[in-house]
Design a protein around this motif. Structure first.
Motif, short mmCIF file in Angstrom:
data_model
loop_
_atom_site.label_atom_id
_atom_site.label_comp_id
_atom_site.label_asym_id
_atom_site.label_seq_id
_atom_site.Cartn_x
_atom_site.Cartn_y
_atom_site.Cartn_z
N ASN A 1 -8.93 -47.43 -11.20
CA ASN A 1 -9.88 -48.44 -10.74
C ASN A 1 -9.80 -49.68 -11.63
O ASN A 1 -10.29 -49.67 -12.76
CB ASN A 1 -11.30 -47.85 -10.76
N ASN A 2 -9.15 -50.72 -11.10
CA ASN A 2 -9.12 -52.00 -11.84
C ASN A 2 -10.02 -53.03 -11.18
O ASN A 2 -10.02 -54.20 -11.53
CB ASN A 2 -7.68 -52.52 -11.97
N ARG A 3 -10.77 -52.57 -10.20
CA ARG A 3 -11.74 -53.42 -9.51
C ARG A 3 -11.12 -54.68 -8.91
O ARG A 3 -11.73 -55.74 -8.86
CB ARG A 3 -12.88 -53.82 -10.45
N ILE A 4 -9.88 -54.54 -8.47
CA ILE A 4 -9.17 -55.69 -7.89
C ILE A 4 -7.98 -55.18 -7.10
O ILE A 4 -7.54 -54.05 -7.32
CB ILE A 4 -8.70 -56.66 -9.03
N TYR A 5 -7.49 -55.99 -6.17
CA TYR A 5 -6.22 -55.68 -5.53
C TYR A 5 -5.12 -56.30 -6.40
O TYR A 5 -4.97 -57.50 -6.43
CB TYR A 5 -6.15 -56.30 -4.13
N GLY A 6 -4.39 -55.45 -7.10
CA GLY A 6 -3.34 -55.96 -7.98
C GLY A 6 -2.11 -56.38 -7.20
O GLY A 6 -1.69 -57.54 -7.23
N LEU A 7 -1.57 -55.45 -6.44
CA LEU A 7 -0.26 -55.68 -5.81
C LEU A 7 -0.26 -56.89 -4.87
O LEU A 7 0.72 -57.61 -4.79
CB LEU A 7 0.18 -54.44 -5.04
N THR A 8 -1.36 -57.12 -4.18
CA THR A 8 -1.41 -58.25 -3.25
C THR A 8 -1.93 -59.52 -3.93
O THR A 8 -2.35 -60.46 -3.29
CB THR A 8 -2.25 -57.92 -2.01
N LYS A 9 -1.97 -59.46 -5.25
CA LYS A 9 -2.19 -60.64 -6.08
C LYS A 9 -3.62 -61.14 -6.12
O LYS A 9 -3.88 -62.33 -5.98
CB LYS A 9 -1.23 -61.76 -5.68
N ILE B 1 2.28 -44.43 2.14
CA ILE B 1 1.77 -45.66 2.73
C ILE B 1 0.31 -45.84 2.35
O ILE B 1 -0.35 -44.91 1.91
CB ILE B 1 1.96 -45.69 4.27
N HIS B 2 -0.16 -47.06 2.57
CA HIS B 2 -1.43 -47.50 2.01
C HIS B 2 -2.61 -46.62 2.46
O HIS B 2 -2.93 -46.57 3.66
CB HIS B 2 -1.65 -48.95 2.45
N GLY B 3 -3.19 -45.93 1.53
CA GLY B 3 -4.42 -45.18 1.79
C GLY B 3 -4.22 -43.76 2.24
O GLY B 3 -5.18 -42.99 2.31
N GLY C 1 1.49 -44.84 14.27
CA GLY C 1 2.71 -45.64 14.17
C GLY C 1 3.20 -45.87 12.76
O GLY C 1 4.39 -45.71 12.47
N GLU C 2 2.31 -46.21 11.85
CA GLU C 2 2.75 -46.52 10.49
C GLU C 2 3.37 -45.30 9.81
O GLU C 2 4.35 -45.40 9.08
CB GLU C 2 1.57 -47.05 9.66
N THR C 3 2.78 -44.14 10.07
CA THR C 3 3.30 -42.92 9.45
C THR C 3 4.63 -42.50 10.09
O THR C 3 5.49 -41.93 9.42
CB THR C 3 2.27 -41.78 9.54
N GLY D 1 0.15 -49.83 -3.82
CA GLY D 1 -0.58 -50.63 -4.80
C GLY D 1 0.22 -50.59 -6.08
O GLY D 1 1.18 -49.82 -6.18
N CYS D 2 -0.17 -51.39 -7.06
CA CYS D 2 0.54 -51.32 -8.34
C CYS D 2 0.49 -49.89 -8.86
O CYS D 2 1.50 -49.30 -9.22
CB CYS D 2 -0.12 -52.24 -9.36
N SER D 3 -0.72 -49.32 -8.86
CA SER D 3 -0.91 -47.97 -9.37
C SER D 3 -0.04 -46.96 -8.65
O SER D 3 0.45 -46.01 -9.24
CB SER D 3 -2.38 -47.60 -9.22
N SER D 4 0.16 -47.19 -7.37
CA SER D 4 0.87 -46.20 -6.56
C SER D 4 2.38 -46.16 -6.81
O SER D 4 3.08 -45.31 -6.28
CB SER D 4 0.58 -46.44 -5.08
N GLY E 1 -5.26 -46.28 -5.90
CA GLY E 1 -5.99 -47.41 -6.48
C GLY E 1 -7.35 -47.54 -5.82
O GLY E 1 -7.68 -46.81 -4.88
N ASP E 2 -8.15 -48.51 -6.30
CA ASP E 2 -9.49 -48.68 -5.73
C ASP E 2 -9.42 -49.18 -4.29
O ASP E 2 -10.21 -48.78 -3.44
CB ASP E 2 -10.36 -49.60 -6.59
N GLY E 3 -8.42 -50.02 -3.98
CA GLY E 3 -8.27 -50.46 -2.60
C GLY E 3 -7.68 -49.35 -1.75
O GLY E 3 -8.15 -49.05 -0.65
N ASP E 4 -6.68 -48.71 -2.30
CA ASP E 4 -5.97 -47.64 -1.59
C ASP E 4 -6.92 -46.48 -1.23
O ASP E 4 -6.94 -46.02 -0.09
CB ASP E 4 -4.86 -47.14 -2.53
N ALA E 5 -7.70 -46.06 -2.19
CA ALA E 5 -8.54 -44.87 -1.98
C ALA E 5 -9.85 -45.19 -1.28
O ALA E 5 -10.38 -44.38 -0.54
CB ALA E 5 -8.85 -44.21 -3.32
#
Ligand SMILES: Cc1ncc(C[n+]2csc(CCOP(=O)(O)OP(=O)(O)O)c2C)c(N)n1
Ligand code: SF4
Ligand SMILES: [Mg+2]
Lengths: 617, 336
Positions: free
Chosen positions: B126-134, B73-75, A323-325, B56-59, B98-102
Motif C-alpha cells: 500500500n503506497n496510497r497511490i497508483y505508481g505504474l500509471t504515474k 492481469i490487473h486485479g 475477454g481480458e483473461t 502495478g509496480c508492486s506486481s 497493490g492498493d489499486g490492484d487489490a
C-alpha cells in the motif's frame, strides 16, 4: 367395461407440443413421453420452451411453459416446425401456441381450466371452445383436472397433490394415443417419489386413468402407431446438449488423466453444465461457483497453470467479461476451454432464446492480436464430441479454445448412440520435467516443432522454476521483451500456430453431385438446414450442404469447396457473421440469410428460401 | 528444521536473473529483499512456491523471485491464485498486489478470496497511490489528495484495507512497514504459518509519486508517539498513552492512564480486531502494526479437496469403467 374397438392408424412422424402453466409439470411430462418414445425405437428430437420468469403469475401468457417432441420411423433432424398435436392445460397455453398449429391439428384441452376468470386473464371474451374459433382444428375437450381428482377420490392424497397429478393423466392419455410403452414412466415415478409412497400410487393411478380414458371413451376413436426408425445398432440414450457437453468434459478428464477444474458463474442457458459437473467429483472434478465470470475464468486459468484441465462455462455476457483473461491465456499459451452457450443479445437480450451472434466475439472479441481455436457443436449429442475435441485442441496445442454452443442445442435433446469409452481419443499430455536446452537451462517458450506448443511446466517441478506473464515475452526465454522485431515475431507466431492446428476437412453432402448451390452453415443450424436440403432433394431439386464444426482454424479444403459452386448461401441466426468471414477470406460472394428472432430456423423457412435460390439463382 | 538444513537455501537462491526495475529508492526493493531473506525459513523447496501478482509496480514482484511465478492481469491475482491453490494443495501460493490492484479493480476478488479463506498469503503493497500509471490517487489515498487526476483534491473517502478485510471475514489480518525488515519478516512468518487466507498490508513508500506518505510512523523523531506495536499477550500502548476499552463504548481509545488492554489476535469476535483497525485513520496518528487477527477456520481448499477425495474414495472401478457407467446411466435402449 367393454372397450369399444379402436381404429389403429400408422403414421411415419408426429410432432406433439405439451403446453401449460409453469407449475403444470409440462417439462417433466414431455421428458417422460420422450423417454417412452425412445424405448420404442423411434428417432426423436425435442425442444423445451421455458418462460423467462421463474414463476410468472399462474394462468398468464408469460407463465406458459412448453415442450415439443418430434418422433418418427426414420431419422429426423429437428424438433419439428409445427405441432400436429397440442396439449393445452389452460387457456394461456392454448392462446400462446395456437398460431403455430397448422389447420387440422389435434388440440387436447383441459376444460376444467377454461373458467371465466382464466379466460379473462389472457383476454378471451368468449371461450374459444365455444365460439367456433377453433373450427379448423380437431378439438378434444377433456376435463383433465376433475377426471384426475375423480380417479384419486379414494387414494387419500390431498386435493392439491391430486390436482398436481393431472399431468400424469395427460401423459397416460397421450401414451395410449401413440401406443407408447409405459414401464419406464412407472419406474420413474417410483424413483421420483421414493419418499412418498402415497404420491407414487396417486401418480400411477392418474397415469392409468388417462390411459383408460383414451381406451374406453368415445372421445378418442383412433390410436396411432409409429414404427421404430432404422437406426445404427448400439445402445442409445436421450440427451440434451448441456448434459452431453458436461459428459464430454468428464470424458476429456478421464482420457487426459487430468483433474478437471470448472470455474463458473450461473447464467442461463449455461448453468446446467455447472450443475451436472458438480455431481461428478468422483472423476476428480472440482467445480467452483465464482464471484463473477472474471473470477471463474481466472480460477480455471490458475488451475490450468497448475496442471489441471481448466474449463469455464458461460453465455455471451460472461464471455464479454472474460475477454481480458482469455487474452492472458493466449499470451501464457496455456490450455483452457471456454464454453459459450449463446443466447439472444445484445445485453441481457432474451436469455431463454437462441442466437448465433457471438461468433464475431469468439473470433475477434479481444484486445490485441489474440487468436484462438473456435469450434461449434451441430446437435445436442454432438456437444459430447465437440467438448472432447475442444479439450484435445486445448491440451495438444496449449491454447484457449472457445466452444460455441447455443440455447437451441443446449436444451434440445435427441437419441445419442453411446460411444465406447476405449474408442474415445487418448488425450494424455506430457508435462515438462527437465531442462530443454543442451546447456541445461529451461526455456518456457521453446516450442515443440510439430505442435508449436510450448512446454507445460507446472509448479512443483524441480529445476524448471520460471516466470510467465502478460507482458510480451522474448521468443524461447519468455523474458519480458519490448524488442520490436521480437514482438512482430511473437504476434505472427501466435497467429501461425493457431492456423496450423490440423482440423478435419469439411464434408460436402451433394448426393446428386451436380449441385450449383452450396448451403454452408455452422453450429446448431445443422438440423434445419439438413432437413430443408432433404426436402428439396425429395422434390427433385439438387443442392449441396456443408457444415462447419471448426471455425478457427477453418478447414484447409474450405476454399476449394466454396470455389466448386456457383452460389454459396449462408443461413445464420445472426446478421451474417460467418458470411462476412467467408467473403473476406475467400473472396466468395457468399449470400447471407439471416433470422434473429430468438427462434431456431424452421426447415420450412429454409426450404422455401433455398428453393428460390436453386430455381432463380 | 531438518528439512531447512537439507535444502540449504539462502536469500540468494530466491533471486531471479532478472534485473530489478523499480525506481531507485522505491520501498518495493526493501520488501523484495526482506521476502527473499525470509523465504529459506519456510523450508519449502523453491519449486513448490508460487508468486501470483496482478498489475502495478508492486506486481512486478514475481519476476524477481526465483520460484514459479505469474504476473497476471490487473486485479485478478486472487482469482487466479484461488484456482491454483484449490487444485494444488502441495503448493505455497503467495499473492502480491497493490492498493489499486487489490482494492479498486480487484476488490471483488479480494473480498471473496478472504471470505472463502483460500489458502493464500496476500501481500498488499500500500503506497496510497497508483505508481505504474504515474501518480493518480488510489482507493487508499487520503481524502482531498491532490494528484494528476485530482488537481482540486480527491473527493472520495479511502478504504481502511484492514477494516475491509475483517468485514470480508478474513481469518488473518496484519500490517507492517517496508522499512522495518525485522517486523516485516515476523509478520511474514506468522502469515506463512496460518492456514487459510493471510492478509498482510505493507505500508510502502513510493518515493516518486507519494514520497514520505508514512514518515510520521517511520521517522525516529515522531514514530514513538504514533506507532503502536501489537504483540501477542502484551499491553497495547503508544508513547505515554494506553489503548483502553472505555466502559460503555463499542471501540477502543487512546488515552492517558486507564488499563491498557492486552493484545490477543486469537479472539474469535472480529469486533476486537476491527476496533484495533479503527485506531488510525488515514492521518496515521495512532497506527497499529503487527498481527490484528489470527483465527482458525477451515480453508476453502480443504473443504473442496475433501469433497473430491471423499467422492473418489467411495467410487469403485477404473476411471474408464466409471465413465462407461456414467454414459450408460438413465433410460437407455439398445438397437440390434
Ligand atoms: C484493465 C486494466 N486497467 C488499467 C490498467 C492500468 N494500470 C496498471 S497498474 C494500475 C494501478 C496500479 O496501482 P497499484 O495497484 O496501487 O500498484 P502500484 O503501481 O502503486 O504498485 C493501473 C490503473 C491495466 N493494466 N489494466
Ligand atoms: S513509481 Fe513509485 S511505486 Fe513505482 S517503482 Fe517508482 S517509486 Fe516504486
Ligand atoms: Mg499503489
Amino acid at each position: 367395461m367393454a372397450a369399444p374397438a379402436k381404429r389403429v392408424e400408422q403414421l411415419d412422424r408426429v410432432v406433439i407440443r405439451f403446453a401449460g402453466d409453469s407449475g403444470d409439470g409440462m417439462q417433466l411430462t414431455g421428458d417422460r413421453f420422450t423417454s417412452e418414445t425412445a424405448q420404442l425405437g423411434n428417432d426423436i428430437s425435442t425442444l423445451p420452451n421455458f418462460p423467462a420468469e421463474i414463476r410468472a403469475p399462474a394462468g398468464t401468457l408469460p407463465g406458459v411453459s412448453s415442450f415439443q417432441v418430434h418422433f418418427a420411423d426414420y431419422d429426423i433432424l429437428t424438433p419439428g416446425d409445427a405441432p400436429n398435436v397440442l396439449v393445452a392445460m389452460n387457456p394461456a397455453a392454448l392462446k400462446a401456441n395456437l398460431a403455430d398449429l397448422p389447420a387440422g391439428a389435434d388440440i387436447i384441452v383441459n376444460t376444467d381450466e377454461f373458467t371465466r376468470r382464466n379466460l379473462a386473464k389472457v383476454g378471451y371474451a368468449e371461450s374459444p371452445l365455444e365460439d367456433g374459433s377453433l373450427a379448423e382444428y380437431a378439438v378434444h375437450p377433456v376435463a383433465l383436472t376433475s377426471l384426475t381428482l375423480g380417479a384419486l377420490a379414494e387414494s387419500g392424497v390431498s386435493k392439491k397433490d391430486g390436482e398436481r397429478a393431472k399431468n400424469m393423466f395427460a401423459l397416460g392419455l397421450l401414451s395410449w394415443m401413440y401406443s407408447r410403452p409405459f414401464e419406464s414412466t412407472l419406474r420413474f415415478l417410483e424413483r421420483k417419489f421414493a419418499k412418498r409412497p402415497d404420491l407414487v400410487a396417486a401418480n400411477k393411478t392418474a397415469f392409468q386413468a388417462g390411459w383408460n380414458y383414451g381406451e374406453t371413451t368415445e372421445a378418442f376413436s383412433v390410436r396411432y402407431e409409429i414404427k421404430p426408425a432404422k437406426m445404427q445398432p448400439g445402445t442409445y440414450r436421450n440427451i440434451t446438449g448441456n448434459q452431453a457437453l458436461a459428459l464430454g468434459l468428464v470424458a476429456a478428464a478421464v482420457r487426459s488423466r487430468l483433474p478437471l477444474f470448472l470455474g463458473a458463474y450461473p447464467i442461463t442457458p449455461a448453468s446446467d453444465i455447472l450443475h451436472e459437473l458438480s455431481k461428478h467429483k468422483r472423476f476428480g472434478v472440482t467445480t467452483m461457483q465464482a464471484e463473477d465470470e472474471i473470477a471463474a475464468i481466472g480460477a480455471a486459468l490458475g488451475a490450468a497453470y497448475g496442471g489441471a484441465l481448466g474449463v469455464t462455462t458461460t453465455s455471451g455476457p460472461g464471455v464479454a467479461l472474460k475477454g481480458e483473461t482469455i487474452s492472458l491465456a493466449i499470451a501464457l499459451e496455456l490450455p483452457l476451454v471456454i464454453v459459450d452457450v449463446q443466447r439472444a443479445g445484445p445485453s441481457t437480450g432474451m436469455p431463454t432464446k437462441t442466437e448465433q451472434a457471438d461468433l464475431n466475439m469468439a473470433l475477434f472479441g479481444r484486445h490485441g492480436e489474440a487468436p484462438l481455436a473456435v469450434i461449434a457443436p451441430k446437435s445436442p449429442s454432438d456437444c459430447f464430441h465437440a467438448a472432447l475435441e475442444a479439450a484435445r485442441i486445448a491440451l495438444t496445442y496449449r491454447t484457449p479454445v472457445i466452444l460455441l454452443s447455443d440455447n437451441y442445442v443446449a436444451n434440445g435433446s435427441e437419441p445419442w448412440l453411446l460411444p465406447s469409452v476405449d474408442e474415445l481419443p487418448d488425450l494424455r499430455v506430457e508435462f515438462a520435467t527437465a531442462p530443454n536446452t543442451e546447456d541445461g537451462r529451461f526455456l518456457p517458450y521453446l516450442r515443440d516443432p510439430e505442435t508449436m506448443a510450448r512446454p507445460w511446466a507446472v509448479p512443483g517441478t524441480p529445476g524448471l522454476e520460471h516466470r510467465i506473464g502478460g507482458l510480451e515475452k522474448a521468443d524461447k526465454t519468455g523474458d519480458i521483451s519490448y524488442d520490436p522485431a521480437n514482438h512482430e515475431f511473437m504476434v505472427r507466431t501466435r497467429q501461425a500456430r493457431i492456423e496450423a492446428i490440423p482440423v478435419p476437412d469439411v464434408d460436402v453432402e451433394d448426393p446428386d453431385e451436380n449441385a450449383q448451390v452450396l448451403v454452408l452453415g455452422w453450429g446448431s443450424t445443422y438440423g434445419p438446414i439438413g432437413a430443408a436440403c432433404r426436402a428439396l432433394r425429395q422434390r427433385g431439386l439438387t443442392i449441396a450442404q456443408a457444415h462447419l464444426r471448426h471455425l478457427s482454424p477453418l478447414p484447409a479444403n474450405l476454399g476449394e469447396v466454396l470455389a466448386g459452386y456457383e452460389k454459396v448461401v449462408v443461413p445464420e441466426m445472426n446478421l451474417g457473421q460467418l458470411a462476412a468471414v467467408i467473403r473476406a477470406r475467400y473472396l466468395v460472394d457468399a449470400v447471407p440469410f439471416n433470422q434473429i428472432s430468438g427462434l431456431p430456423f424452421t426447415a420450412a423457412t429454409l426450404e422455401s428460401m433455398l428453393e428460390d435460390v436453386v430455381k432463380n439463382g | 528444521m531438518a528439512e531447512t538444513i537439507a535444502l540449504k537455501l539462502t536469500a540468494k537462491d530466491f533471486k531471479s536473473d532478472q534485473e530489478v526495475r523499480w525506481c531507485p529508492g522505491c520501498g518495493d526493493y526493501a520488501i523484495l529483499a526482506a521476502v527473499q531473506q525470509f523465504m529459506p525459513e519456510l523450508a519449502i523447496p523453491r519449486e513448490n512456491i508460487v508468486f501470483v501478482s496482478g498489475i502495478g509496480c508492486s506486481s512486478r514482484f514475481p519476476y524477481y523471485m526465483n520460484t514459479y511465478g505469474m504476473h497476471s492481469i490487473h486485479g485478478r491475482a486472487p482469482a487466479i491464485a484461488t484456482g491454483l491453490s484449490a487444485s494444488r494443495p502441495d503448493l505455497s501460493v503467495w499473492v502480491v498486489t497493490g492498493d489499486g490492484d487489490a482494492l479498486s479493480i480487484g476488490g471483488n476478488h479480494l473480498i471473496h478470496a478472504l471470505r472463502r479463506n483460500v489458502n493464500l498469503k496476500i501481500l498488499l503493497f500500500n503506497n496510497r497511490i497508483y505508481g505504474l500509471t504515474k501518480g493518480q490517487y488510489s482507493p487508499t489515498s487520503e481524502i482531498g489528495k491532490i494528484t494528476k487526476s485530482t488537481p482540486a483534491g480527491s473527493a472520495d473517502s479511502p478504504f481502511n484495507p484492514l477494516s475491509l478485510a475483517l468485514g470480508a471475514e478474513a481469518t488473518f489480518v496484519a500490517r507492517t512497514i517496508d522499512s522495518d525488515r525485522k517486523h516485516l519478516q515476523s509478520v511474514l512468518r506468522a502469515a506463512a504459518e496460518h492456514e487459510g487466507s493471510a492478509f498482510v498490508e505493507i505500508y510502502q513508500n513510493c518515493n516518486i509519486f507519494n514520497d514520505g506518505a508514512f514518515d510520521l510512523i517511520k521517522d525516529p523523531a515522531t514514530r514513538d508517539e504514533h506507532l503502536i506495536r501489537l504483540e501477542q499477550g502484551q499491553p497495547i500502548t503508544v508513547g505515554k498513552y494506553n489503548v483502553v476499552h472505555p466502559e460503555g463504548s463499542f471501540g477502543l481509545k487512546v488515552q492517558e492512564g486507564g488499563t491498557p488492554i492486552v493484545h490477543d489476535a486469537t479472539v474469535q469476535d472480529p469486533a476486537y480486531a476491527f476496533a484495533l483497525t479503527r485506531l488510525s485513520g488515514s492521518d496515521l496518528n495512532t497506527t497499529p502494526i503487527g498481527v490484528f487477527r489470527n483465527v482458525r477456520r477451515p480453508s476453502y481448499d480443504e473443504i473442496v479437496r475433501k469433497q473430491v477425495l471423499d467422492a473418489k474414495t467411495q467410487a469403485t472401478g477404473s476411471p474408464e469403467e466409471m465413465l462407461d457407467g456414467l454414459l450408460n446411466a438413465g433410460d437407455t435402449w439398445t438397437i440390434l
